[in-house]
Write a protein that holds these residues in place. Sequence first.
Motif, PDB file in Angstrom:
ATOM      1  N   SER A 181      63.533   8.860   7.593  1.00 15.79           N
ATOM      2  CA  SER A 181      62.904   8.851   6.275  1.00 15.79           C
ATOM      3  C   SER A 181      62.067   7.569   6.174  1.00 15.79           C
ATOM      4  N   GLU A 182      61.144   7.543   5.222  1.00 17.45           N
ATOM      5  CA  GLU A 182      60.344   6.339   5.030  1.00 17.45           C
ATOM      6  C   GLU A 182      61.266   5.157   4.779  1.00 17.45           C
ATOM      7  N   GLY A 183      60.894   4.004   5.309  1.00 21.64           N
ATOM      8  CA  GLY A 183      61.699   2.820   5.081  1.00 21.64           C
ATOM      9  C   GLY A 183      61.424   1.747   6.104  1.00 21.64           C
ATOM     10  N   THR A 184      62.274   0.745   6.077  1.00 20.56           N
ATOM     11  CA  THR A 184      62.143  -0.395   6.980  1.00 20.56           C
ATOM     12  C   THR A 184      63.239  -0.316   8.028  1.00 20.56           C
TER      13      THR A 184
ATOM     14  N   LYS B  24      58.063  -1.430   8.850  1.00 16.16           N
ATOM     15  CA  LYS B  24      58.025  -0.508   7.707  1.00 16.16           C
ATOM     16  C   LYS B  24      57.300   0.751   8.156  1.00 16.16           C
ATOM     17  N   LEU B  25      57.995   1.888   8.075  1.00 11.63           N
ATOM     18  CA  LEU B  25      57.422   3.156   8.506  1.00 11.63           C
ATOM     19  C   LEU B  25      57.118   4.040   7.306  1.00 11.63           C
ATOM     20  N   GLU B  26      55.915   4.592   7.310  1.00 16.75           N
ATOM     21  CA  GLU B  26      55.494   5.531   6.271  1.00 16.75           C
ATOM     22  C   GLU B  26      55.450   6.924   6.871  1.00 16.75           C
ATOM     23  N   LYS B  27      55.366   7.931   6.019  1.00 13.50           N
ATOM     24  CA  LYS B  27      55.342   9.318   6.482  1.00 13.50           C
ATOM     25  C   LYS B  27      54.265   9.499   7.541  1.00 13.50           C
TER      26      LYS B  27
ATOM     27  N   TYR C 293      54.682   9.508  14.973  1.00 14.86           N
ATOM     28  CA  TYR C 293      54.522   8.364  15.861  1.00 14.86           C
ATOM     29  C   TYR C 293      55.008   8.777  17.250  1.00 14.86           C
TER      30      TYR C 293
ATOM     31  N   VAL D 151      58.423  10.630  10.652  1.00 10.14           N
ATOM     32  CA  VAL D 151      58.891  10.040   9.397  1.00 10.14           C
ATOM     33  C   VAL D 151      58.538  10.995   8.289  1.00 10.14           C
ATOM     34  N   LYS D 152      59.581  11.466   7.570  1.00  6.75           N
ATOM     35  CA  LYS D 152      59.379  12.433   6.470  1.00  6.75           C
ATOM     36  C   LYS D 152      59.487  11.740   5.131  1.00  6.75           C
TER      37      LYS D 152
END
Length: 122
Positions: free
Chosen positions: A45-48, A99-102, A105, A121-122
């Motif tokens: 999920s989106e997050g760090t 930090k990953l966004e939708k 990758y 990343v959903k």
Amino acid sequence: MKNLVLGLIIAVGSLFTANAQSKAVKTVALEQTKGEFTQKAITLSEGTYVFEIANHEVGKDVGFVLAPKGKTDQANHIKNAYVTSLVKNNTTGHSKEVKLEKGEYVYFCPLNPTPQYTLVVK
């Protein structure tokens, strides 16, 4: 007046707690063996995140590269995802916070070398 001050303290405290929870850093543990990662695909999920990379009997130092899918040239690598130092045989290393966004990758190791695996990343 005491109730107003107490209410403000609780409101400010709640703000800081909510902010701290939204910035929680999660760890993604990955293992490399000779020529491959044992995890072939990841969905997050989106997050760090911090990536923890284990070198299991590869026989040489390994690294970690994360990049947007279709943009794997070095200019597009997510630099904070690099391990902070090369991971020696039978040890574990880690990246900085990322930090990953939708989106999609790929991750791989050019030193091992491994195929490119998908991280969604959903």
